[in-house]
Design an enzyme around this catalytic site. Structure first.
Site, PDB file in Angstrom:
ATOM      1  N   ASN A   1       0.869  -1.176   0.000  1.00 28.07           N
ATOM      2  CA  ASN A   1       0.000   0.000   0.000  1.00 28.07           C
ATOM      3  C   ASN A   1       0.905   1.225   0.000  1.00 28.07           C
ATOM      4  OD1 ASN A   1      -1.789   2.047   0.529  1.00 28.07           O
ATOM      5  ND2 ASN A   1      -2.376   1.334   2.580  1.00 28.07           N
TER       6      ASN A   1
ATOM      7  N   LYS B   1       0.153   4.214  -0.375  1.00 30.00           N
ATOM      8  CA  LYS B   1      -0.502   5.406   0.196  1.00 30.00           C
ATOM      9  C   LYS B   1      -0.264   6.625  -0.717  1.00 30.00           C
ATOM     10  CE  LYS B   1      -0.291   3.271   4.697  1.00 30.00           C
ATOM     11  NZ  LYS B   1      -0.216   3.394   6.142  1.00 30.00           N
TER      12      LYS B   1
ATOM     13  N   HIS C   1      -9.656   1.163   5.014  1.00 29.49           N
ATOM     14  CA  HIS C   1      -8.376   1.346   5.713  1.00 29.49           C
ATOM     15  C   HIS C   1      -8.590   2.326   6.869  1.00 29.49           C
ATOM     16  CE1 HIS C   1      -4.261   2.554   6.528  1.00 29.49           C
ATOM     17  NE2 HIS C   1      -3.879   1.454   5.906  1.00 29.49           N
TER      18      HIS C   1
ATOM     19  N   GLU D   1      -6.958   4.757   7.750  1.00 31.14           N
ATOM     20  CA  GLU D   1      -6.745   6.152   7.363  1.00 31.14           C
ATOM     21  C   GLU D   1      -7.963   6.722   6.633  1.00 31.14           C
ATOM     22  OE1 GLU D   1      -2.938   5.504   5.490  1.00 31.14           O
ATOM     23  OE2 GLU D   1      -2.071   5.115   7.463  1.00 31.14           O
TER      24      GLU D   1
ATOM     25  N   GLU E   1      -5.559  -4.954  10.679  1.00 31.55           N
ATOM     26  CA  GLU E   1      -4.535  -3.929  10.904  1.00 31.55           C
ATOM     27  C   GLU E   1      -4.853  -3.177  12.196  1.00 31.55           C
ATOM     28  OE1 GLU E   1      -2.527  -2.721   6.970  1.00 31.55           O
ATOM     29  OE2 GLU E   1      -4.324  -1.525   7.160  1.00 31.55           O
TER      30      GLU E   1
ATOM     31  N   GLY F   1       2.221   2.261  10.806  1.00 30.59           N
ATOM     32  CA  GLY F   1       3.193   3.340  10.654  1.00 30.59           C
ATOM     33  C   GLY F   1       3.906   3.727  11.939  1.00 30.59           C
TER      34      GLY F   1
ATOM     35  N   SER G   1       3.165  -2.063  10.318  1.00 27.93           N
ATOM     36  CA  SER G   1       4.614  -2.083  10.550  1.00 27.93           C
ATOM     37  C   SER G   1       5.269  -3.425  10.206  1.00 27.93           C
ATOM     38  CB  SER G   1       4.944  -1.675  11.986  1.00 27.93           C
ATOM     39  OG  SER G   1       4.500  -0.348  12.237  1.00 27.93           O
TER      40      SER G   1
END
Ligand code: PGA
Length: 254
Positions: A21, A23, A108, A110, A178, A184, A216
């Site tokens: 990903n 991003k 996701h 985010e 996740e 991250g 991560s």
């Protein structure tokens, strides 16, 4: 099992899926360099896992051209629920499919936390992905606070139920667990917690559905995480921006 990257996943059944990903990273030159690095490595040898990259929408055409024929699949990072319409700034699943995508990441954290996407919004997007013939990678995961309060399993269970429409099959759905606090941050869940959560997710989705771990994942921890029987692959963020690191993680999935 060698996966050649043809459409459909039955031929890849049993193999792990390692997805990058990217991003919101990369101008065209960066995308070309990274995709070339992956294509060169893919040309070198067969591999025992399926590989996917999800570049920003601005790079999909460019990356598709570089990866053409090398067996690495292409995916989007999000889509709108509708096929088309007055939705400024959005992209539809049909548009992603038209650019050569086979997958799309949905829900996701985010998007859920950064853009306020509810389970219902994610559910509608998954339906849109299926309408366009894409495999939906539905992300679920608890926050640090929820884990500390002992709510992780409950939160993930609700997300699964509310974010995935009826009619899911192992050919159209991939789940990515996740933990939000692991994305991250350099922190990863313990292998025990990953195995327990993945077993619970497996019990709630159609048999054979791949359940990826994300948060991560890097070349150092990949073998331990991907070695778990309950883990069917990885969704890799930061480390997928380096061809060397992504390839090393892919190697750990074999
Ligand atoms: P990370 O991101 O590997 O950088 O933690 C994973 C993800 O957000 O999918």
């Amino acid at each position: 099992m060698i996966v050649t990257g043809e459409r459909g996943r039955n031929m890849a059944f049993g193999s792990k899926l390692v997805a990058g990903n990217w991003k919101m990273h990369g101008l065209r030159a960066d995308g070309v360099a990274l995709a070339r690095g992956l294509a060169e490595r893919a040309a070198g040898a067969g591999r025992a896992c399926e590989l996917l990259v999800c570049p920003p929408a601005s790079l999909l055409t460019t990356v598709a051209g570089v990866l053409d024929g090398c067996g690495i699949a292409l995916g989007g990072q999000d889509c709108h629920a509708a096929a088309k319409g007055p939705y400024t700034g959005d992209i539809s699943a049909e548009m992603l499919a038209d650019l050569g995508c086979r997958y799309v990441i949905l829900g996701h954290s985010e998007r859920r936390h950064g853009h306020g996407e509810s389970d219902q919004v994610v559910r509608d997007k998954v339906a849109g992905a299926w309408r366009a013939g894409l495999v939906a990678i539905v992300c679920v995961g608890e926050t640090r606070q929820q884990r500390e309060a002992g709510e992780a399993a409950g939160v993930v269970s609700v997300q699964l139920t509310a974010s995935i429409p009826d009619g899911a099959t192992s050919d159209t759905l991939v789940v990515a667990y996740e933990p939000v606090w692991a994305i991250g941050t350099g922190l990863t869940a313990t292998t025990h917690d990953i195995a327990v959560m993945h077993a619970e997710i497996h019990a709630r989705v159609p048999a054979g559905t791949r359940v990826l771990y994300g948060g991560s994942v890097n070349p150092k921890n990949a073998a331990e995480i991907l070695g778990l029987a309950e883990v069917d692959g990885a969704l890799v963020g930061g480390a997928s921006l380096s061809a060397d690191d992504f390839w090393s993680i892919a190697g750990a999935a074999g």
